[in-house]
Design an enzyme around this catalytic site. Structure first.
Site, PDB file in Angstrom:
ATOM      1  N   HIS A  34       0.845  -1.190   0.000  1.00 56.37           N
ATOM      2  CA  HIS A  34       0.000   0.000   0.000  1.00 56.37           C
ATOM      3  C   HIS A  34       0.886   1.248   0.000  1.00 56.37           C
ATOM      4  O   HIS A  34       1.870   1.300   0.748  1.00 56.37           O
ATOM      5  CB  HIS A  34      -0.904  -0.018   1.244  1.00 56.37           C
TER       6      HIS A  34
ATOM      7  N   GLY B 202      -9.987  -6.330   7.285  1.00 53.51           N
ATOM      8  CA  GLY B 202     -10.197  -4.898   7.068  1.00 53.51           C
ATOM      9  C   GLY B 202      -9.575  -4.411   5.769  1.00 53.51           C
ATOM     10  O   GLY B 202      -9.064  -5.199   4.976  1.00 53.51           O
TER      11      GLY B 202
HETATM   12  C1  GRF Z   1       0.804   0.456  -6.161  1.00 46.79           C
HETATM   13  O1  GRF Z   1       0.965   1.810  -5.873  1.00 46.79           O
HETATM   14  C2  GRF Z   1       0.400  -0.312  -4.925  1.00 46.79           C
HETATM   15  O2  GRF Z   1       0.945   0.203  -3.751  1.00 46.79           O
HETATM   16  C3  GRF Z   1      -1.101  -0.128  -4.911  1.00 46.79           C
HETATM   17  O3  GRF Z   1      -1.472  -0.186  -6.260  1.00 46.79           O
HETATM   18  C4  GRF Z   1      -0.383   0.204  -7.090  1.00 46.79           C
HETATM   19  C5  GRF Z   1      -0.130  -0.926  -8.050  1.00 46.79           C
HETATM   20  O4  GRF Z   1       0.829  -0.613  -9.013  1.00 46.79           O
HETATM   21  N1  GRF Z   1      -1.728  -1.124  -4.074  1.00 46.79           N
HETATM   22  P1  GRF Z   1       1.355  -1.747  -9.994  1.00 46.79           P
HETATM   23  O5  GRF Z   1       0.152  -2.354 -10.693  1.00 46.79           O
HETATM   24  O6  GRF Z   1       2.105  -2.754  -9.170  1.00 46.79           O
HETATM   25  O7  GRF Z   1       2.258  -1.046 -10.976  1.00 46.79           O
END
Ligand code: GRF
Length: 193
Positions: free
Chosen positions: A110, A144
């Site tokens: 995240h 969650g």
């Molecule tokens: C990333 O910023 C990740 O943290 C979030 O979604 C984005 C996915 O990017 N959960 P990618 O598809 O891995 O380039």
């Protein structure tokens, strides 16, 4: 050989970083057994195919409930007997049934320093809160939203003039280092049990 299954919905740059880390020997004793996407048009699926990794599209068709969709996901997932499921830009929240079937074996990344700024647009949330530092978090998935136990975090500065795009790009670079490192850490932990 530990088996990793990656779930994604889009670009798949974190998936690529994980695959590169495996190919480069930074994550040893593991392979990506499959990539699964709820979006048939996800660029990450094409990249998986290019790398010779089995790639499955499991869309949630109109009228399909979450339970039904997850049954379809599990039909691909269960036979693989994955050691670890890595959510990498997977844009759906998993049900508690799904989470408890694979508890302790699902990771997510995240783009914020959780517990700050869970949910969508985490980079924009950090900017709007007037923060000077944000980052990324790899955590175990629980029931969650972006709330499970943290595996590791990396901080990233917010610079004057940043917008959500420039900040997201700076965080993403750090994500690509953090996710492989977190996977290594978790797999080492599984090894010692
Ligand atoms: C990333 O910023 C990740 O943290 C979030 O979604 C984005 C996915 O990017 N959960 P990618 O598809 O891995 O380039």
């Amino acid at each position: 050989m530990k088996k990793i299954v990656v779930f994604l919905s889009g670009r798949g740059s974190n998936f690529q970083a994980i695959a590169d880390a495996i190919d480069g020997g930074e994550i040893r004793g593991a392979r990506i057994a499959a990539v699964i996407s709820d979006r048939p048009d996800a660029p990450g699926l094409l990249e998986a195919k290019r790398r010779g990794i089995p790639a499955h599209s499991v869309p949630r068709a109109p009228g399909m409930g979450r339970r039904q969709h997850e049954q379809a996901l599990l039909a691909h997932l269960d036979p693989l007997e994955p050691d670890l499921i890595c959510l990498a830009g997977y844009m759906r929240v998993l049900s508690s049934e799904f989470v408890s079937a694979y508890r302790g074996r699902i990771l997510n990344i995240h783009p914020s320093l959780l517990p700050k700024f869970p949910g969508l647009d985490a980079q924009r949330q950090a900017l709007e809160a007037g923060e000077w530092v944000t980052g990324c978090t790899v955590h175990f998935v629980d029931e969650g939203v972006d709330s499970g136990p943290i595996v590791l975090q990396r901080s990233v500065p917010i610079l004057p003039g940043d917008d959500a795009g420039t900040l997201a790009a700076r965080i993403l670079k750090e994500e690509h280092r953090a996710y492989p490192e977190a996977i290594r850490k978790v797999l080492d932990g599984l090894e010692n049990h």
